[in-house]
Motif scaffolding. Structure first.
Motif, PDB file in Angstrom:
ATOM      1  N   CYS A  36     -13.731  79.420 -18.996  1.00  0.00           N
ATOM      2  CA  CYS A  36     -12.725  78.602 -18.311  1.00  0.00           C
ATOM      3  C   CYS A  36     -13.410  77.599 -17.391  1.00  0.00           C
ATOM      4  CB  CYS A  36     -11.748  79.485 -17.519  1.00  0.00           C
ATOM      5  SG  CYS A  36     -12.447  80.210 -16.019  1.00  0.00           S
ATOM      6  N   TYR A  79      -4.939  82.571 -17.459  1.00  0.00           N
ATOM      7  CA  TYR A  79      -4.690  81.500 -18.424  1.00  0.00           C
ATOM      8  C   TYR A  79      -3.913  81.946 -19.660  1.00  0.00           C
ATOM      9  CZ  TYR A  79      -8.380  78.902 -15.916  1.00  0.00           C
ATOM     10  OH  TYR A  79      -9.137  78.260 -14.969  1.00  0.00           O
ATOM     11  N   TYR A  80      -4.130  83.183 -20.091  1.00  0.00           N
ATOM     12  CA  TYR A  80      -3.549  83.639 -21.366  1.00  0.00           C
ATOM     13  C   TYR A  80      -2.895  85.003 -21.222  1.00  0.00           C
ATOM     14  CZ  TYR A  80      -7.288  80.353 -22.711  1.00  0.00           C
ATOM     15  OH  TYR A  80      -8.131  79.284 -22.796  1.00  0.00           O
TER      16      TYR A  80
END
Ligand code: RDL
Ligand code: RDL
Ligand code: RDL
Length: 153
Positions: A27, A128-129
């Motif tokens: 990231c 993020y996910y």
């Protein structure tokens, strides 16, 4: 996005280096590091990283020693980390590697490297996910050792 890394000079392995490597690979978050003496100092370091340095998630890296006093310290630190999460509504991933989890110094180093990297992956998923964590629900994930896997009925 900012990710905090709180680590200790008590640890016998540079877990923060492992975390930073993995975070940079996965990231583009800015990384803020704060090193303290030992695990019991991690809760306030994490809280400062969140409240004063703007971190959206913190990884708390520590190595409890093998003696009963160390286990007590680790449990107290863990309770503090949970309290800091509740006070700030922010995830603080506790990445502890107990010295007596490994049979040798070499294995301790490998375990510290691998557990830290795998929790860095968890940090990226949380931020993020999140749907990836849900996809893994019930699959027996572990950090540092082989995954335990799913049981069937
Ligand atoms: O606040 C200063 C210290 O009390 C604090 O850094 C402690 O976490 C240090 N410490 C112990 O006092 C101890 O008995 C640590 C351990 N054991 C341990 O096993 N691992 C640590 N710190 O990181
Ligand atoms: O914050 C990251 C981890 O510290 C946290 O997810 C822990 O709950 C993971 N964990 C352990 O560290 C452990 O020693 C778990 C167990 N045991 C366990 O038995 N069951 C879990 N998590 O769900
Ligand atoms: O049942 C075997 C292991 O799951 C058990 O020994 C765990 O408690 C090992 N473990 C820790 O002791 C710890 O402090 C784990 C973690 N943290 C962790 O973050 N993730 C793990 N195990 O999979």
């Amino acid at each position: 996005m900012k990710i905090g890394i709180a680590d200790t000079n008590f640890a016998r392995y540079d877990m923060a280096r492992a975390a930073i490597k993995e975070l940079k690979r996965g990231c583009s978050a800015e990384i803020v590091r704060y090193t303290v003496p030992g695990v019991k100092d991690l809760p306030v370091a994490a809280k400062i990283l969140i409240e004063e340095r703007g971190c959206e998630l913190v990884m708390a890296l520590g190595m409890p020693g093998p003696k009963p006093i160390d286990k007590t310290c680790a449990h107290e630190a863990s309770t503090g980390l949970i309290m800091a999460q509740l006070m700030t509504n922010t995830h603080i991933l506790e990445v502890f590697v107990h010295e007596d989890e490994a049979e040798s110094e070499k294995e301790l180093a490998s375990l510290a490297e691998r557990r830290t990297r795998e929790h860095a992956e968890n940090a990226i998923k949380l931020l993020y996910y999140p749907e990836r964590l849900t996809r893994e629900a019930g699959t027996g994930q572990r950090e540092g050792f082989e995954d335990a896997g799913r049981v069937e009925r």
